[in-house]
Design an enzyme around this catalytic site. Structure first.
Site, PDB file in Angstrom:
ATOM      1  N   ALA A  69       5.977 133.385  17.019  1.00 31.32           N
ATOM      2  CA  ALA A  69       5.877 132.025  17.525  1.00 31.32           C
ATOM      3  C   ALA A  69       6.213 131.101  16.355  1.00 31.32           C
ATOM      4  O   ALA A  69       6.186 131.518  15.198  1.00 31.32           O
ATOM      5  CB  ALA A  69       4.465 131.764  18.034  1.00 31.32           C
ATOM      6  N   GLY A 113       4.599 136.926  18.003  1.00 33.15           N
ATOM      7  CA  GLY A 113       5.140 136.679  19.335  1.00 33.15           C
ATOM      8  C   GLY A 113       6.451 137.409  19.584  1.00 33.15           C
ATOM      9  O   GLY A 113       6.785 137.723  20.730  1.00 33.15           O
ATOM     10  N   GLU A 116       5.421 140.754  20.678  1.00 32.18           N
ATOM     11  CA  GLU A 116       4.856 140.627  22.032  1.00 32.18           C
ATOM     12  C   GLU A 116       5.953 140.459  23.082  1.00 32.18           C
ATOM     13  O   GLU A 116       5.868 141.019  24.177  1.00 32.18           O
ATOM     14  CB  GLU A 116       3.878 139.453  22.057  1.00 32.18           C
ATOM     15  N   GLU A 136      -0.738 138.079  12.953  1.00 32.09           N
ATOM     16  CA  GLU A 136      -1.499 136.851  13.215  1.00 32.09           C
ATOM     17  C   GLU A 136      -2.766 136.746  12.387  1.00 32.09           C
ATOM     18  O   GLU A 136      -3.182 135.655  11.993  1.00 32.09           O
ATOM     19  CB  GLU A 136      -1.857 136.751  14.715  1.00 32.09           C
TER      20      GLU A 136
END
Ligand code: CO8
Length: 263
Positions: A69, A113, A116, A136
């Protein structure tokens, strides 16, 4: 047409029946900003609606599938802002919008992300040197786009705990050994060839059967075994109502190639 102009992705139709989405934000290693995700969702919706596209390949660059992200976008977020605006929720549109199979071709970094997003794909292919991870914890937070759930289902609890609690990354070779990836390739070129070939193979089958096959495999991730088996059987029975089941079995008996009606 599936072609239109985007800023952070590229869209093409490299093979018959195959749509390709290439994440293209090289300056940030394809960090998944909200505008990028919004373009990705638009492209997925366009491919889902397209009568000519039957399977989709999602890739990044040789250096990065996606480095996560967008940390710079997330840094100032507040709880109430993220909560009330459902930050990240639109990411999983990939898993709800697209009923056509998605092959992820991962080279380079697939972190946070990015990892993911790759885990949301139906089939994950990668290079041996791909760099997966859920870092993270190093940023004072946790996976937010399904990583703790999908990675755990893929590799088991102990390994997922180790990866998510230490933030250590794992290679494409390990991803394949642990069942995260279906296949591993020696180079980016071989990866793309493999992903496109698989997508083209899938695109050559009955659209009705392909959608049903994707649907029932996905049910295995949500339903208890008995319910999943029953769900599969119901859909298996339903396919006797399709023309393509008749076409496929007749072609077999006549030793001919099936010409699908997609009905
Ligand atoms: N967000 C924003 N910018 C990024 C990101 C990112 N995730 N990753 C890299 N960039 C930028 C860098 O800031 C740098 O920009 P600039 O040139 O302006 O300084 C540029 O991309 C190139 O990066 P590097 O110079 O760092 O390249 P290196 O080859 O030295 O390193 C790494 C590559 C190891 C991938 C390194 O960039 C890195 O560690 N990136 C961050 C990885 C990370 O922590 N990802 C997880 C983010 S958190 C997350 O994804 C939460 C997901 C939760 C799901 C949804 C909730 C948000």
């Amino acid at each position: 047409s599936a072609r239109r102009s985007y800023e952070f992705i590229e869209v093409s139709e490299p093979r018959p029946g195959v749509g390709q989405i290439t994440l293209n934000r090289p300056k940030a290693l394809n960090a998944l900003s909200s505008p990028l995700i919004s373009e990705l969702n638009t492209a997925l919706r366009t491919f889902q609606a397209s009568p000519t596209i039957a399977a989709v390949v999602l890739t990044g660059s040789e250096r990065a599938f996606a480095a996560g992200a967008d940390i710079k976008e997330m840094a100032p977020l507040t709880f109430s802002g993220a909560y009330t605006n459902s930050f990240i929720e639109s990411w999983s549109e990939l898993t709800t919008t697209l009923k056509k199979p998605l092959v992820a071709a991962v080279s380079g970094h697939a972190l946070g992300g990015g990892c993911e997003l790759a885990l949301m794909a139906d089939v994950l292919y990668c290079t041996a040197t791909a760099n997966f991870g859920q870092p993270e914890i190093k940023l004072g937070t946790i996976p937010g786009a399904g990583g703790s759930q999908r990675l755990t289902r893929a590799v088991g609890k102990s390994k997922a705990m180790e990866l998510i609690l230490t933030g250590k990354s794992f290679s494409g070779e390990e991803a394949e050994r642990w069942g995260v990836a279906a296949r591993v390739f020696p180079s980016y070129e071989a990866l793309m060839e493999g992903a496109l070939a698989t997508a083209e193979t899938i695109a050559g089958y009955s659209k009705v059967a392909v959608q049903a096959a994707k649907e029932v495999v996905n049910k295995s991730q949500d339903l208890p075994l008995r319910d999943g088996v029953e769900y599969e059987r119901r859909l298996f029975h339903a396919l006797f109502g399709s023309q393509d089941q008749k076409i496929g079995m007749k072609a077999f008996a006549e030793k001919k190639k099936a010409e699908w009606s997609h009905e």
